[in-house]
Scaffold this motif. Structure first.
Motif, PDB file in Angstrom:
ATOM      1  N   MET A   1       0.840  -1.196   0.000  1.00 36.09           N
ATOM      2  CA  MET A   1       0.000   0.000   0.000  1.00 36.09           C
ATOM      3  C   MET A   1       0.877   1.249   0.000  1.00 36.09           C
ATOM      4  O   MET A   1       1.843   1.342   0.754  1.00 36.09           O
ATOM      5  CB  MET A   1      -0.893   0.020   1.248  1.00 36.09           C
ATOM      6  CG  MET A   1      -1.805   1.235   1.313  1.00 36.09           C
ATOM      7  SD  MET A   1      -2.571   1.501   2.931  1.00 36.09           S
ATOM      8  CE  MET A   1      -3.303  -0.080   3.219  1.00 36.09           C
ATOM      9  N   LEU A   2       0.535   2.201  -0.848  1.00 32.06           N
ATOM     10  CA  LEU A   2       1.250   3.477  -0.928  1.00 32.06           C
ATOM     11  C   LEU A   2       0.238   4.608  -0.899  1.00 32.06           C
ATOM     12  O   LEU A   2      -0.640   4.687  -1.756  1.00 32.06           O
ATOM     13  CB  LEU A   2       2.084   3.542  -2.210  1.00 32.06           C
ATOM     14  CG  LEU A   2       2.798   4.874  -2.501  1.00 32.06           C
ATOM     15  CD1 LEU A   2       3.777   5.227  -1.394  1.00 32.06           C
ATOM     16  CD2 LEU A   2       3.513   4.817  -3.854  1.00 32.06           C
ATOM     17  N   VAL A   3       0.352   5.475   0.111  1.00 31.40           N
ATOM     18  CA  VAL A   3      -0.569   6.603   0.284  1.00 31.40           C
ATOM     19  C   VAL A   3       0.239   7.892   0.262  1.00 31.40           C
ATOM     20  O   VAL A   3       1.278   8.002   0.930  1.00 31.40           O
ATOM     21  CB  VAL A   3      -1.353   6.497   1.600  1.00 31.40           C
ATOM     22  CG1 VAL A   3      -2.301   7.687   1.749  1.00 31.40           C
ATOM     23  CG2 VAL A   3      -2.126   5.191   1.672  1.00 31.40           C
ATOM     24  N   LEU A   4      -0.236   8.875  -0.484  1.00 32.81           N
ATOM     25  CA  LEU A   4       0.386  10.194  -0.533  1.00 32.81           C
ATOM     26  C   LEU A   4      -0.569  11.213   0.064  1.00 32.81           C
ATOM     27  O   LEU A   4      -1.723  11.319  -0.363  1.00 32.81           O
ATOM     28  CB  LEU A   4       0.714  10.579  -1.976  1.00 32.81           C
ATOM     29  CG  LEU A   4       1.365  11.954  -2.195  1.00 32.81           C
ATOM     30  CD1 LEU A   4       2.745  12.012  -1.547  1.00 32.81           C
ATOM     31  CD2 LEU A   4       1.457  12.277  -3.691  1.00 32.81           C
ATOM     32  N   GLY A   5      -0.114  11.937   1.074  1.00 34.86           N
ATOM     33  CA  GLY A   5      -0.884  13.035   1.646  1.00 34.86           C
ATOM     34  C   GLY A   5      -0.339  14.359   1.151  1.00 34.86           C
ATOM     35  O   GLY A   5       0.886  14.560   1.137  1.00 34.86           O
ATOM     36  N   LEU A   6      -1.226  15.256   0.743  1.00 35.29           N
ATOM     37  CA  LEU A   6      -0.818  16.560   0.226  1.00 35.29           C
ATOM     38  C   LEU A   6      -1.592  17.663   0.933  1.00 35.29           C
ATOM     39  O   LEU A   6      -2.765  17.500   1.266  1.00 35.29           O
ATOM     40  CB  LEU A   6      -1.084  16.662  -1.283  1.00 35.29           C
ATOM     41  CG  LEU A   6      -0.342  15.705  -2.213  1.00 35.29           C
ATOM     42  CD1 LEU A   6      -0.830  15.899  -3.640  1.00 35.29           C
ATOM     43  CD2 LEU A   6       1.158  15.913  -2.124  1.00 35.29           C
ATOM     44  N   HIS A   7      -0.925  18.784   1.124  1.00 31.73           N
ATOM     45  CA  HIS A   7      -1.586  19.978   1.651  1.00 31.73           C
ATOM     46  C   HIS A   7      -1.288  21.129   0.707  1.00 31.73           C
ATOM     47  O   HIS A   7      -0.139  21.528   0.536  1.00 31.73           O
ATOM     48  CB  HIS A   7      -1.078  20.311   3.046  1.00 31.73           C
ATOM     49  CG  HIS A   7      -1.607  21.603   3.604  1.00 31.73           C
ATOM     50  ND1 HIS A   7      -2.955  21.875   3.692  1.00 31.73           N
ATOM     51  CD2 HIS A   7      -0.965  22.702   4.096  1.00 31.73           C
ATOM     52  CE1 HIS A   7      -3.124  23.074   4.224  1.00 31.73           C
ATOM     53  NE2 HIS A   7      -1.936  23.608   4.470  1.00 31.73           N
ATOM     54  N   LYS A   8      -2.346  21.628   0.059  1.00 29.20           N
ATOM     55  CA  LYS A   8      -2.228  22.789  -0.824  1.00 29.20           C
ATOM     56  C   LYS A   8      -3.463  23.632  -0.637  1.00 29.20           C
ATOM     57  O   LYS A   8      -4.548  23.243  -1.035  1.00 29.20           O
ATOM     58  CB  LYS A   8      -2.106  22.362  -2.290  1.00 29.20           C
ATOM     59  CG  LYS A   8      -2.254  23.530  -3.288  1.00 29.20           C
ATOM     60  CD  LYS A   8      -1.122  24.533  -3.154  1.00 29.20           C
ATOM     61  CE  LYS A   8      -1.268  25.675  -4.157  1.00 29.20           C
ATOM     62  NZ  LYS A   8      -2.097  26.772  -3.603  1.00 29.20           N
ATOM     63  N   ASP A   9      -3.315  24.767   0.061  1.00 21.93           N
ATOM     64  CA  ASP A   9      -4.454  25.658   0.257  1.00 21.93           C
ATOM     65  C   ASP A   9      -4.057  27.075  -0.155  1.00 21.93           C
ATOM     66  O   ASP A   9      -2.915  27.298  -0.562  1.00 21.93           O
ATOM     67  CB  ASP A   9      -4.938  25.592   1.705  1.00 21.93           C
ATOM     68  CG  ASP A   9      -3.930  26.167   2.700  1.00 21.93           C
ATOM     69  OD1 ASP A   9      -3.314  27.199   2.389  1.00 21.93           O
ATOM     70  OD2 ASP A   9      -3.765  25.597   3.782  1.00 21.93           O
ATOM     71  N   PRO A  10      -4.971  28.025  -0.075  1.00 14.13           N
ATOM     72  CA  PRO A  10      -4.612  29.379  -0.515  1.00 14.13           C
ATOM     73  C   PRO A  10      -3.688  30.116   0.439  1.00 14.13           C
ATOM     74  O   PRO A  10      -3.331  31.256   0.160  1.00 14.13           O
ATOM     75  CB  PRO A  10      -5.989  30.081  -0.569  1.00 14.13           C
ATOM     76  CG  PRO A  10      -7.014  29.019  -0.478  1.00 14.13           C
ATOM     77  CD  PRO A  10      -6.392  27.899   0.262  1.00 14.13           C
ATOM     78  N   TRP A  11      -3.305  29.523   1.569  1.00 20.47           N
ATOM     79  CA  TRP A  11      -2.677  30.303   2.613  1.00 20.47           C
ATOM     80  C   TRP A  11      -1.193  30.016   2.806  1.00 20.47           C
ATOM     81  O   TRP A  11      -0.350  30.821   2.511  1.00 20.47           O
ATOM     82  CB  TRP A  11      -3.437  30.099   3.937  1.00 20.47           C
ATOM     83  CG  TRP A  11      -4.871  30.481   3.817  1.00 20.47           C
ATOM     84  CD1 TRP A  11      -5.953  29.657   3.832  1.00 20.47           C
ATOM     85  CD2 TRP A  11      -5.403  31.791   3.603  1.00 20.47           C
ATOM     86  NE1 TRP A  11      -7.112  30.352   3.661  1.00 20.47           N
ATOM     87  CE2 TRP A  11      -6.811  31.671   3.517  1.00 20.47           C
ATOM     88  CE3 TRP A  11      -4.831  33.055   3.488  1.00 20.47           C
ATOM     89  CZ2 TRP A  11      -7.643  32.769   3.330  1.00 20.47           C
ATOM     90  CZ3 TRP A  11      -5.663  34.150   3.296  1.00 20.47           C
ATOM     91  CH2 TRP A  11      -7.050  34.006   3.219  1.00 20.47           C
ATOM     92  N   HIS A  12      -0.831  28.841   3.300  1.00 25.05           N
ATOM     93  CA  HIS A  12       0.563  28.683   3.722  1.00 25.05           C
ATOM     94  C   HIS A  12       0.900  27.231   3.998  1.00 25.05           C
ATOM     95  O   HIS A  12       0.032  26.372   4.111  1.00 25.05           O
ATOM     96  CB  HIS A  12       0.822  29.497   4.989  1.00 25.05           C
ATOM     97  CG  HIS A  12      -0.092  29.145   6.135  1.00 25.05           C
ATOM     98  ND1 HIS A  12       0.161  28.104   6.992  1.00 25.05           N
ATOM     99  CD2 HIS A  12      -1.262  29.680   6.547  1.00 25.05           C
ATOM    100  CE1 HIS A  12      -0.813  28.019   7.891  1.00 25.05           C
ATOM    101  NE2 HIS A  12      -1.692  28.966   7.630  1.00 25.05           N
ATOM    102  N   ASN A  13       2.218  26.969   4.140  1.00 22.01           N
ATOM    103  CA  ASN A  13       2.753  25.706   4.649  1.00 22.01           C
ATOM    104  C   ASN A  13       2.314  24.485   3.855  1.00 22.01           C
ATOM    105  O   ASN A  13       1.897  23.469   4.407  1.00 22.01           O
ATOM    106  CB  ASN A  13       2.388  25.517   6.128  1.00 22.01           C
ATOM    107  CG  ASN A  13       3.059  26.520   7.039  1.00 22.01           C
ATOM    108  OD1 ASN A  13       2.398  27.217   7.801  1.00 22.01           O
ATOM    109  ND2 ASN A  13       4.379  26.629   6.957  1.00 22.01           N
ATOM    110  N   THR A  14       2.413  24.576   2.540  1.00 18.95           N
ATOM    111  CA  THR A  14       2.119  23.402   1.726  1.00 18.95           C
ATOM    112  C   THR A  14       3.194  22.341   1.955  1.00 18.95           C
ATOM    113  O   THR A  14       4.313  22.636   2.390  1.00 18.95           O
ATOM    114  CB  THR A  14       2.055  23.773   0.239  1.00 18.95           C
ATOM    115  OG1 THR A  14       3.320  24.306  -0.164  1.00 18.95           O
ATOM    116  CG2 THR A  14       0.979  24.802  -0.017  1.00 18.95           C
TER     117      THR A  14
END
Length: 524
Positions: A1-14
């Protein structure tokens, strides 16, 4: 199993996090985009960090993932309108991914997953306290067990996170600078003429709607101009006291609603180590846990762990704070050979570095994989002796170039922490601020704040490797197993990530030496 978590929002800390289980072997990598694009609090799509994390766990492209999990900030309908898909296609990152593998989850749920699944607890109350979440949530309470994480209640009322941001900007520290306000607060005093926050507490709500204007974080009523250091300090004192009051209320509510023995705290406000210590000190819970990436830097971790545990992940895995990419000996040697202006010491390099620390020199340290979150935990750190009070000013003038009122943190051998600090348990992530024992404040003045406290990191050989040995030998030579520790960067830059970043920062500042793995670089 391979899971990728991403954070991309309009604000910060991607950023990104990859979790893989292959043949019973669990591997994980996490990295903020700022560490690679070198833009503090980067808002860029996390393309580079995602690829670095995938490579670290033995993958090469997002198409190999079984699941890709992202949080949504403003609201989910914006993503349904293809706003997010357009953002992804701009970098061609997810163009070849089967869209059925992509799932969006609530921002506060991602926070909750990041802290609970990295905690030592099998059951806990989880408080999420930040600025704004997916559907405008500001504060949420979850109950977490091995069977899953269940939302109990949340609010979109203006909470303590937005209030703290509003006062921070009124002081003129700017966006995402709440840590400066926390550092300034002990210099202030009660000033009844300054603010009337008017907070209304009711369950999960700590409502400051009459004080803040949502979105702009402006102060919504007239007040005395904060035109002096004293008034700025009084403002910081006031909002810090209100933060502690609000967080204690939320902790009591969490106890009442869940009956849990343990509490996890997350969201940006969880970086307020003073409030965390107040909750611990209250005795409401047997113990508390805060992940070092409590801010939005930890959202990719939460997304990845959500995907892993909800889609077939097995037994809970221990999560190290050191999740950045691995750098090979060849990469380190290549970085060293790119620059000049230093002597290269290979024999007894660690001993030489300790000699320098004992001689009151500034030594930077680069070891292994970088730490998650905004605070250095020894792998990307600048170290100095805590024994001389002037070392705070020396380090500021020569390297950090930051406000003089901001404190520097100590690291200490965990088995000797109670000799120097009023603490009775591990504090591995600089997320508690206990008092320095009164008789020790003159012994370690460089790490003792004006109010007699210190933002502490306790160190063990099992968790921190050679950093423990450095502290132990320094303690043998000086009688004090404590070092001043600050992040390996200069003001307004991200913490260094790669060996090249480390040497650039070393050569661009007045740091005396750089210990990069087991090689010491000494300026000529």
């Amino acid at each position: 199993m391979l899971v990728l978590g991403l954070h991309k929002d309009p604000w910060h800390n991607t950023g990104a996090c990859a979790v893989r289980e292959d043949g019973g072997k669990f591997s994980i990598a996490m990295l903020s985009e700022e560490r690679l694009d070198r833009l503090k609090d980067s808002r860029a799509f996390p393309h580079h960090s995602a690829m670095a994390c995938l490579r670290e766990v033995g993958a090469h492209a997002p198409e190999e993932c079984d699941s890709i999990i992202l949080d949504h900030i403003v609201n989910k309908s914006d993503w349904r309108k293809d706003q997010f898909r357009r953002s992804c296609s701009n970098v061609n990152f997810l163009a070849e991914v089967d869209q059925s593998k992509i799932e969006m989850i609530n921002h506060h749920l991602a926070h909750a997953c990041s802290v609970f699944y990295s905690s030592p607890f099998s059951e806990a109350a989880v408080l999420v306290v930040d600025g704004r979440g997916s559907d405008r949530e500001t504060q949420s309470l979850f109950h977490a067990t091995e069977d899953g994480i269940r939302l109990i209640t949340s609010t979109s009322k203006i909470g303590i996170g937005l209030l703290y941001a509003a006062v921070t900007q009124a002081i003129k520290f700017g966006l995402l600078q709440e840590g400066k306000t926390m550092g300034l607060a002990p210099f202030g005093k009660t000033n009844s003429q300054l603010f009337n926050f008017g907070g209304r507490f009711d369950g999960i709500v700590t409502d400051y709607e009459g004080f803040c204007i949502d979105g702009s974080y402006d102060i919504a009523h007239s007040y005395e101009p904060l035109d002096s250091f004293e008034k700025k300090a009084d403002a910081a004192f006031a909002v810090q006291a209100e933060c502690e009051r609000a967080m204690l209320h939320l902790a009591r509510f969490a106890k009442e609603q869940t009956g849990a023995k343990y509490l996890c705290i997350t969201g940006g406000v969880a970086l307020n180590s003073v409030s965390n210590y107040r909750i611990l000190e209250s005795g409401l819970f047997e113990d508390i846990f805060i992940n070092p990436a409590a801010s939005d830097t930890g959202i990719p971790l939460g997304c990845a762990l959500y995907g892993y545990y909800t889609k077939g992940g097995r037994v809970r895995e221990e999560i190290s704070p050191y999740l950045g990419p691995t750098y090979s000996d060849a990469q380190i040697e290549d970085a060293i050979n790119r620059f000049d202006g230093y002597e290269i010491v290979r024999a007894s390099a660690v001993d030489r570095a300790i000699d320098l620390l004992a001689a009151n020199k500034i030594v930077a340290r680069f070891e292994g994989r970088s730490e998650m979150g905004p605070r250095a935990l020894g792998h990307r750190s600048i170290l100095m002796s805590p024994l001389l009070a002037e070392n705070k000013d020396v380090l500021n003038a020569r390297v950090k170039f930051r406000e003089s009122f901001r404190p520097f943190a100590p690291i200490v051998l965990e088995d000797r922490a109670s000799e120097f600090f009023e603490i009775d348990r591990p504090c591995p992530y600089m997320l508690l601020i206990p008092p320095v024992r009164k008789e020790m404040r003159s012994v370690v003045p460089a790490i003792t704040h004006v109010d007699g406290t210190a933002r502490l990191q306790t160190v063990t050989r099992e968790r921190n490797g050679n950093l423990y040995d450095i502290l132990q030998v320094f303690g043998e030579r000086t009688g004090v197993p404590v070092l001043l520790n600050t992040s390996f960067n200069i003001a307004n830059e991200p913490i260094v990530e790669s060996p090249v970043d480390a040497i650039k920062c070393f050569m661009g500042t007045d740091i005396d030496a750089l210990l990069i793995e087991d090689i010491l670089l000494l300026k000529i």
